[in-house]
Design a protein around this motif. Sequence first.
Motif, short mmCIF file in Angstrom:
data_model
loop_
_atom_site.label_atom_id
_atom_site.label_comp_id
_atom_site.label_asym_id
_atom_site.label_seq_id
_atom_site.Cartn_x
_atom_site.Cartn_y
_atom_site.Cartn_z
N ARG A 172 -5.60 -0.69 -19.62
CA ARG A 172 -6.10 -1.77 -18.75
C ARG A 172 -4.96 -2.38 -17.94
O ARG A 172 -5.10 -2.63 -16.73
CB ARG A 172 -6.79 -2.84 -19.60
CG ARG A 172 -8.09 -2.37 -20.25
CD ARG A 172 -8.92 -3.55 -20.75
NE ARG A 172 -8.19 -4.39 -21.69
CZ ARG A 172 -8.06 -4.14 -23.01
NH1 ARG A 172 -8.60 -3.06 -23.53
NH2 ARG A 172 -7.39 -4.97 -23.79
N CYS A 173 -3.83 -2.62 -18.59
CA CYS A 173 -2.72 -3.24 -17.86
C CYS A 173 -2.09 -2.27 -16.85
O CYS A 173 -1.64 -2.68 -15.78
CB CYS A 173 -1.67 -3.77 -18.84
SG CYS A 173 -2.27 -5.20 -19.74
N SER A 174 -2.07 -0.98 -17.20
CA SER A 174 -1.59 0.01 -16.23
C SER A 174 -2.52 0.07 -15.03
O SER A 174 -2.07 0.24 -13.89
CB SER A 174 -1.51 1.40 -16.88
OG SER A 174 -0.60 1.39 -17.94
N THR A 175 -3.81 -0.08 -15.29
CA THR A 175 -4.77 -0.09 -14.18
C THR A 175 -4.52 -1.31 -13.29
O THR A 175 -4.52 -1.20 -12.06
CB THR A 175 -6.22 -0.13 -14.72
OG1 THR A 175 -6.39 0.96 -15.63
CG2 THR A 175 -7.23 -0.02 -13.61
N ILE A 176 -4.29 -2.45 -13.94
CA ILE A 176 -3.96 -3.67 -13.16
C ILE A 176 -2.74 -3.39 -12.29
O ILE A 176 -2.72 -3.68 -11.10
CB ILE A 176 -3.69 -4.86 -14.12
CG1 ILE A 176 -5.00 -5.33 -14.75
CG2 ILE A 176 -3.00 -6.01 -13.39
CD1 ILE A 176 -4.81 -6.37 -15.86
N GLY A 177 -1.70 -2.80 -12.91
CA GLY A 177 -0.46 -2.55 -12.18
C GLY A 177 -0.66 -1.57 -11.04
O GLY A 177 -0.24 -1.83 -9.90
N ALA A 198 3.62 0.97 -13.92
CA ALA A 198 2.46 1.55 -13.22
C ALA A 198 2.42 1.08 -11.77
O ALA A 198 1.95 1.80 -10.89
CB ALA A 198 1.18 1.16 -13.94
N THR A 199 2.92 -0.13 -11.54
CA THR A 199 2.92 -0.67 -10.17
C THR A 199 3.73 0.22 -9.23
O THR A 199 3.39 0.36 -8.05
CB THR A 199 3.51 -2.11 -10.16
OG1 THR A 199 2.74 -2.90 -11.07
CG2 THR A 199 3.45 -2.72 -8.78
N GLY A 255 -0.23 9.25 -12.24
CA GLY A 255 -1.57 9.86 -12.26
C GLY A 255 -2.44 9.25 -11.17
O GLY A 255 -3.15 9.95 -10.44
N VAL A 256 -2.37 7.93 -11.05
CA VAL A 256 -3.14 7.24 -10.01
C VAL A 256 -2.68 7.69 -8.63
O VAL A 256 -3.49 7.94 -7.74
CB VAL A 256 -2.98 5.71 -10.16
CG1 VAL A 256 -3.51 4.97 -8.94
CG2 VAL A 256 -3.72 5.23 -11.41
N LEU A 257 -1.37 7.82 -8.48
CA LEU A 257 -0.83 8.25 -7.19
C LEU A 257 -1.40 9.61 -6.78
O LEU A 257 -1.91 9.78 -5.68
CB LEU A 257 0.71 8.32 -7.26
CG LEU A 257 1.42 8.89 -6.05
CD1 LEU A 257 1.21 7.99 -4.83
CD2 LEU A 257 2.92 9.04 -6.32
N VAL A 258 -1.34 10.56 -7.74
CA VAL A 258 -1.81 11.92 -7.43
C VAL A 258 -3.31 11.91 -7.16
O VAL A 258 -3.79 12.54 -6.21
CB VAL A 258 -1.48 12.87 -8.61
CG1 VAL A 258 -2.16 14.21 -8.42
CG2 VAL A 258 0.03 13.03 -8.73
N ALA A 259 -4.05 11.15 -7.98
CA ALA A 259 -5.52 11.17 -7.84
C ALA A 259 -6.00 10.39 -6.63
O ALA A 259 -6.96 10.76 -5.96
CB ALA A 259 -6.15 10.60 -9.10
N PHE A 260 -5.30 9.29 -6.32
CA PHE A 260 -5.80 8.33 -5.35
C PHE A 260 -5.31 8.60 -3.93
O PHE A 260 -5.98 8.24 -2.95
CB PHE A 260 -5.37 6.93 -5.81
CG PHE A 260 -5.91 5.79 -4.98
CD1 PHE A 260 -7.25 5.72 -4.65
CD2 PHE A 260 -5.07 4.77 -4.55
CE1 PHE A 260 -7.75 4.66 -3.89
CE2 PHE A 260 -5.56 3.72 -3.80
CZ PHE A 260 -6.90 3.67 -3.47
#
Lengths: 649, 253
Positions: free
Chosen positions: A256-261, A313-314, A127-132
């Motif tokens: 939170r930990c996925s965000t960290i990763g 997530a990393t 999700g972060v990859l697609v959004a970011f």
Amino acid sequence: MLDSLAAAIAGLQQLLTWPTPGYLLAGVFIGYIVGILPGLGASAAMAFLLPVAVSLPPIDALVLLTATSAVSAIAGDLTSILLGVPGEATSAAIVADGHALALRGQGRYATGAAISASMMGALFGMGVLVAFIPFAPRVLAHVGSPELAALAIVGICLLVPLSHSDPVKGLFSGALGLALATIGLDPFRAEPRFTFAQLSLLDGLGLLPVALGIFAVAEALDMIRSPHLPEGSSTDAGGVMRGVRESVRQAGLVFRCSTIGAVIGSLPGVGASVTQWIAFAHAKASKRDDAATDEDLPGAIEGVIGPASATTATHGGAMVPTLALGIPGGLASSFLLSALILKGIAPGPTMLLPAGAGGQLPLVFALVWCTVIASALGALIGIGSLNWVARLARVRPALLFPVVLTFVLIGTVGERHLTADLGVLLVLGALGYAMSTLKWPRAPLMLAFVLGPLVERRVLLSNTLYGWSWVLRPSVMVLAAAAIALLLAGRRASRRRRSPRPTAREGSTSRADVLMSASFAAAGAAGLALSLLLTGRPGVFPRIAFGATFALSLVQLVLSWRKVVSGQPVRRPSERGGKHLIRIAWFLFFVANAWLLGLVLGTAISALVYLRLDAKESWRTTLAMTTGLVGLTWLLVIQLLHLSGHGFF
Amino acid sequence: MAVKHLATETTADGLTIGMLSQTSAADLIGSNVLGDFEILGSPGPPPQVVLFSRRSGIATVDAWRHAPKPPRFGSNGPPTPPYVEPLIAAAALGLPIQMVPGYANSADVRLAIDSGEVDAVCVSLDAYHTAYQAADVRAVLRFSAAPIPGLDAPDAMSIAADARARELLETGIYMMAPMVRFYVVPRGTPAARVALLREALEKTWVDPQFLADAHAAGLTIDPVTAGALEQTVATLKARPATLSDLRSILQSH
């Protein structure tokens, strides 16, 4: 928006067009195997697969590599939890609490939680990859050495909440980790530090030998002459779903930990080996259940869920700079980048354009779909195979010991293909066993060890470039505020948990503790003396690290000595000293044989002697076990890792 | 230490082959490590180029020379070419420079270029075509006599002011270029095996499949034979004064 939607659909179509699904399944299978086998991490598997991938069409090549990488991270958690041996370096943080839970008969619970948290972390990372990814070039252009230095210092600050149960010992452990991280060539002038003319130490200590030595060896040695099966090992039938439900219940922690990763993992040079420990420290600091601290009763589910979600997530985060800038976020993504270049695809902002505009957006989405589907399949296979893998945990510990220690030995040489790393394992294994036995916190050591090089490199680079003015940059101030908030949160957590703490903690007042503190003080003094011989910048960080090691060990020595002479109640050690010496002797025997005779022959002889003399097994069982171990070692070391010659065969 | 280990600790049977890389002329000749090896050959040097970020505002050597403050060059540190070559070039051509070593790898330097933390970097043409394809940079100087298609950066040798500058550039950069990645075996390896390995390498350099793979990976293949490399080493050894100057240049940073 419509372009992205169309690209997402086109990407899914690409992924589902035969033979691509076949390569997806092959990647899932390979990833699962390399994940559960120590010494064969995702990076090694991708290195082996790259020549094969080059001969495939681009989509198939990238799907094969991506699926392998995604699933190995999930599968690595299984051996970390059930055997206490990290399947790969990025599964090391889970050992601390995951294996402790398994020893308490909650292996399925921990595994269910780890797999589901890994799955959620993978989805979050994608999700972060697609959004970011569309904004990545602009955002990463603002990330410099000061920001990375501040980030690493924030990570180091997590030592405080991680050490709440015994601050001096915890901080000492962290200082020791920083000191160990200074071994090798200094990052600025390439001057050898503490290498003692040993070629194998020029690149510093490997992550796996350190993690296996500090954590896995102690777990393995505890199996010797331990007749007890894990409590409730056969009654944890509903544990997997309970673990899954726990991960869902702890959605906030997963988030939170996925965000960290994902966020920290998107910074080049900060891979899952770092983010897992930061997430572990954060998870421990925010532990819900206050009934037991990590040292009183090891094994908190938060310590499993946090690193599991951060690690997967990393992978998503690391793909951001890889695809958007052509800068690999970590070792595994560097192989993906190589495959892209070899297939004639230029990573960079233009890759994010729709196909009609000459970009590769459908391919990017195909990789996202691939990661999601492979992670789901990996989780299903992991849960499905749990019964089979969990049988190992029900084997009598004394019988399991040679198997686990063989995995440890293979994992040690497998990372860098260096038999000299067995020497590192020997020293750090003895250290880890002593720390485990005397209840000195070990997790701070690992956190500091993985963050040490980043702190040194980036703090000194920032000073070179900006003087001390870098600490006043707004982004650094924000991260400093985060560090202070973490420290305050850790202090609150420490106070909350200290209230029921007994006055005399296990081992903390024993004479062995005094001896240990004195030994550490001597080692710290020696390190400090050697670091004073280094001139200029190469000596700055070692002096700080060894100075802190020396000072904190002296403080602990005084504290321990005062308790001994004041006659405070001492909890007797649960086992006599002779048993510890026997365990250390067996460890030395296995490592020495592996070093002198090679892994295959040395392991065979060690297992044979141990099973007959100490475990008192029948000749039939001994020969069957030894033959099985020889076959396994030969397959892993000679056939899969392609290690041959002295020290390996 | 690693090179010494390769020379003295390994069996000279032709089964252990070393690739010496990231060396500098002064180190290589000064430590006399080449006396311990039989040279097999080199796939050849990709030309090195000096890239400046656009935000640095430097687009020409003249702008570099008159920069208000020394441009910051990012590198891993000694003795890698991105560290050694800009320092030698700056000394030979009288250009200002601040070398910033300490980056973990080339990806870190690339990020530093993107973020404006450093102004410039010296990379191989291969890296320019792969790792820096998406970067906002321009080539300002090249270390290659032959023109490079698509790059209008001048050859450093062509703008050297005097013979001494040319000798520094030639000894420290141009002659060293094939030695950035070359294959060796320990001295004492049977002559027949050395000959066999040299022949095998030479056949590899012209193998169509190998060349196709190298092209796909963006790698330059411009082979240099063992004989040519040995001649280069002999020439370098005959220039002790220049090597001493090069060592001084590197030690002053």
